[in-house]
Design a protein around this motif. Structure first.
Motif, PDB file in Angstrom:
ATOM      1  N   ILE A  39       0.843  -1.207   0.000  1.00 47.91           N
ATOM      2  CA  ILE A  39       0.000   0.000   0.000  1.00 47.91           C
ATOM      3  C   ILE A  39       0.875   1.253   0.000  1.00 47.91           C
ATOM      4  O   ILE A  39       0.643   2.199  -0.760  1.00 47.91           O
ATOM      5  N   ARG A  40       1.889   1.272   0.855  1.00 49.56           N
ATOM      6  CA  ARG A  40       2.761   2.446   0.945  1.00 49.56           C
ATOM      7  C   ARG A  40       3.508   2.679  -0.366  1.00 49.56           C
ATOM      8  O   ARG A  40       3.649   3.813  -0.822  1.00 49.56           O
ATOM      9  N   LEU A  41       3.983   1.603  -0.977  1.00 53.40           N
ATOM     10  CA  LEU A  41       4.683   1.733  -2.248  1.00 53.40           C
ATOM     11  C   LEU A  41       3.733   2.217  -3.337  1.00 53.40           C
ATOM     12  O   LEU A  41       4.091   3.088  -4.132  1.00 53.40           O
ATOM     13  N   ALA A  42       2.529   1.697  -3.361  1.00 52.63           N
ATOM     14  CA  ALA A  42       1.542   2.153  -4.352  1.00 52.63           C
ATOM     15  C   ALA A  42       1.302   3.650  -4.207  1.00 52.63           C
ATOM     16  O   ALA A  42       1.265   4.377  -5.201  1.00 52.63           O
ATOM     17  N   ARG A  43       1.166   4.107  -2.970  1.00 55.06           N
ATOM     18  CA  ARG A  43       0.949   5.544  -2.739  1.00 55.06           C
ATOM     19  C   ARG A  43       2.135   6.361  -3.228  1.00 55.06           C
ATOM     20  O   ARG A  43       1.968   7.432  -3.825  1.00 55.06           O
ATOM     21  N   LEU A  44       3.340   5.866  -2.957  1.00 55.95           N
ATOM     22  CA  LEU A  44       4.538   6.579  -3.382  1.00 55.95           C
ATOM     23  C   LEU A  44       4.630   6.621  -4.905  1.00 55.95           C
ATOM     24  O   LEU A  44       4.987   7.639  -5.493  1.00 55.95           O
ATOM     25  N   LEU A  45       4.280   5.523  -5.557  1.00 58.07           N
ATOM     26  CA  LEU A  45       4.363   5.445  -7.012  1.00 58.07           C
ATOM     27  C   LEU A  45       3.221   6.167  -7.722  1.00 58.07           C
ATOM     28  O   LEU A  45       3.252   6.324  -8.936  1.00 58.07           O
ATOM     29  N   GLU A  46       2.238   6.616  -6.966  1.00 61.89           N
ATOM     30  CA  GLU A  46       1.151   7.402  -7.569  1.00 61.89           C
ATOM     31  C   GLU A  46       1.640   8.787  -7.989  1.00 61.89           C
ATOM     32  O   GLU A  46       0.926   9.529  -8.624  1.00 61.89           O
ATOM     33  N   GLY A  47       2.861   9.096  -7.638  1.00 65.84           N
ATOM     34  CA  GLY A  47       3.417  10.390  -8.003  1.00 65.84           C
ATOM     35  C   GLY A  47       3.443  11.332  -6.824  1.00 65.84           C
ATOM     36  O   GLY A  47       3.466  12.543  -6.988  1.00 65.84           O
ATOM     37  N   GLY A  48       3.464  10.761  -5.634  1.00 62.20           N
ATOM     38  CA  GLY A  48       3.428  11.564  -4.415  1.00 62.20           C
ATOM     39  C   GLY A  48       4.741  12.240  -4.075  1.00 62.20           C
ATOM     40  O   GLY A  48       4.799  13.034  -3.170  1.00 62.20           O
ATOM     41  N   HIS A  49       5.803  11.943  -4.822  1.00 60.04           N
ATOM     42  CA  HIS A  49       7.094  12.571  -4.532  1.00 60.04           C
ATOM     43  C   HIS A  49       7.855  12.787  -5.835  1.00 60.04           C
ATOM     44  O   HIS A  49       7.945  11.887  -6.656  1.00 60.04           O
ATOM     45  N   PRO A  50       8.438  13.971  -6.004  1.00 53.64           N
ATOM     46  CA  PRO A  50       9.111  14.278  -7.266  1.00 53.64           C
ATOM     47  C   PRO A  50      10.341  13.412  -7.552  1.00 53.64           C
ATOM     48  O   PRO A  50      10.736  13.277  -8.701  1.00 53.64           O
ATOM     49  N   GLU A  51      10.962  12.818  -6.539  1.00 55.69           N
ATOM     50  CA  GLU A  51      12.159  12.009  -6.765  1.00 55.69           C
ATOM     51  C   GLU A  51      11.843  10.562  -7.146  1.00 55.69           C
ATOM     52  O   GLU A  51      12.747   9.814  -7.495  1.00 55.69           O
ATOM     53  N   VAL A  52      10.576  10.194  -7.040  1.00 53.94           N
ATOM     54  CA  VAL A  52      10.174   8.830  -7.382  1.00 53.94           C
ATOM     55  C   VAL A  52       9.194   8.922  -8.548  1.00 53.94           C
ATOM     56  O   VAL A  52       8.107   9.471  -8.404  1.00 53.94           O
ATOM     57  N   PRO A  53       9.584   8.399  -9.711  1.00 55.58           N
ATOM     58  CA  PRO A  53       8.706   8.506 -10.878  1.00 55.58           C
ATOM     59  C   PRO A  53       7.384   7.774 -10.674  1.00 55.58           C
ATOM     60  O   PRO A  53       7.352   6.701 -10.063  1.00 55.58           O
ATOM     61  N   ALA A  54       6.333   8.368 -11.165  1.00 58.12           N
ATOM     62  CA  ALA A  54       5.020   7.717 -11.107  1.00 58.12           C
ATOM     63  C   ALA A  54       5.073   6.439 -11.944  1.00 58.12           C
ATOM     64  O   ALA A  54       5.760   6.375 -12.958  1.00 58.12           O
ATOM     65  N   ASP A  55       4.356   5.436 -11.479  1.00 52.38           N
ATOM     66  CA  ASP A  55       4.327   4.139 -12.162  1.00 52.38           C
ATOM     67  C   ASP A  55       2.901   3.598 -12.092  1.00 52.38           C
ATOM     68  O   ASP A  55       2.596   2.719 -11.279  1.00 52.38           O
ATOM     69  N   PRO A  56       2.006   4.142 -12.922  1.00 54.46           N
ATOM     70  CA  PRO A  56       0.590   3.789 -12.835  1.00 54.46           C
ATOM     71  C   PRO A  56       0.303   2.287 -12.943  1.00 54.46           C
ATOM     72  O   PRO A  56      -0.567   1.782 -12.242  1.00 54.46           O
ATOM     73  N   ALA A  57       1.042   1.588 -13.775  1.00 52.59           N
ATOM     74  CA  ALA A  57       0.787   0.148 -13.937  1.00 52.59           C
ATOM     75  C   ALA A  57       1.038  -0.604 -12.627  1.00 52.59           C
ATOM     76  O   ALA A  57       0.236  -1.452 -12.223  1.00 52.59           O
ATOM     77  N   ASN A  58       2.141  -0.283 -11.955  1.00 51.44           N
ATOM     78  CA  ASN A  58       2.417  -0.951 -10.683  1.00 51.44           C
ATOM     79  C   ASN A  58       1.493  -0.476  -9.579  1.00 51.44           C
ATOM     80  O   ASN A  58       1.167  -1.247  -8.686  1.00 51.44           O
ATOM     81  N   VAL A  59       1.066   0.778  -9.634  1.00 43.75           N
ATOM     82  CA  VAL A  59       0.104   1.269  -8.642  1.00 43.75           C
ATOM     83  C   VAL A  59      -1.154   0.402  -8.684  1.00 43.75           C
ATOM     84  O   VAL A  59      -1.617  -0.096  -7.656  1.00 43.75           O
ATOM     85  N   VAL A  60      -1.683   0.207  -9.872  1.00 44.16           N
ATOM     86  CA  VAL A  60      -2.892  -0.612 -10.034  1.00 44.16           C
ATOM     87  C   VAL A  60      -2.627  -2.040  -9.580  1.00 44.16           C
ATOM     88  O   VAL A  60      -3.407  -2.628  -8.825  1.00 44.16           O
ATOM     89  N   ARG A  61      -1.498  -2.595  -9.991  1.00 37.56           N
ATOM     90  CA  ARG A  61      -1.167  -3.979  -9.627  1.00 37.56           C
ATOM     91  C   ARG A  61      -1.056  -4.151  -8.117  1.00 37.56           C
ATOM     92  O   ARG A  61      -1.615  -5.090  -7.539  1.00 37.56           O
ATOM     93  N   PHE A  62      -0.363  -3.214  -7.461  1.00 39.42           N
ATOM     94  CA  PHE A  62      -0.189  -3.330  -6.007  1.00 39.42           C
ATOM     95  C   PHE A  62      -1.514  -3.170  -5.263  1.00 39.42           C
ATOM     96  O   PHE A  62      -1.796  -3.902  -4.318  1.00 39.42           O
TER      97      PHE A  62
END
Length: 75
Positions: A39-62
């Motif tokens: 859950i935490r990784l999905a939130r981070l990958l939603e684009g919640g931080h400029p240093e971590v690129p958004a990853d919509p496919a993994n967000v949905v998967r997680f």
């Protein structure tokens, strides 16, 4: 646990804030089956931080994987 290391890096708790390191620790925790880390990784990958690129496919998967375990946070 690995998720707690991710939390520490994300929030700067005793360590320098490093969102990339946080994501790395969360990935490790996810590989070990930690649903909260998923859950935490999905939130981070939603684009919640400029240093971590958004990853919509993994967000949905997680979120889908976490929801399949009955996680209320993922639903």
């Amino acid at each position: 646990p690995m998720r707690l290391m991710g939390n520490a890096y994300l929030k700067g708790e005793g360590l320098a804030i490093d969102p990339r390191a946080a994501a790395s620790w969360y990935y490790r925790a996810v590989q070990a089956g930690d649903i909260d880390a998923m859950i935490r990784l999905a939130r981070l990958l939603e684009g919640g931080h400029p240093e971590v690129p958004a990853d919509p496919a993994n967000v949905v998967r997680f979120y889908e994987q976490a929801a399949a375990t009955g996680s209320d946070e993922a639903m």
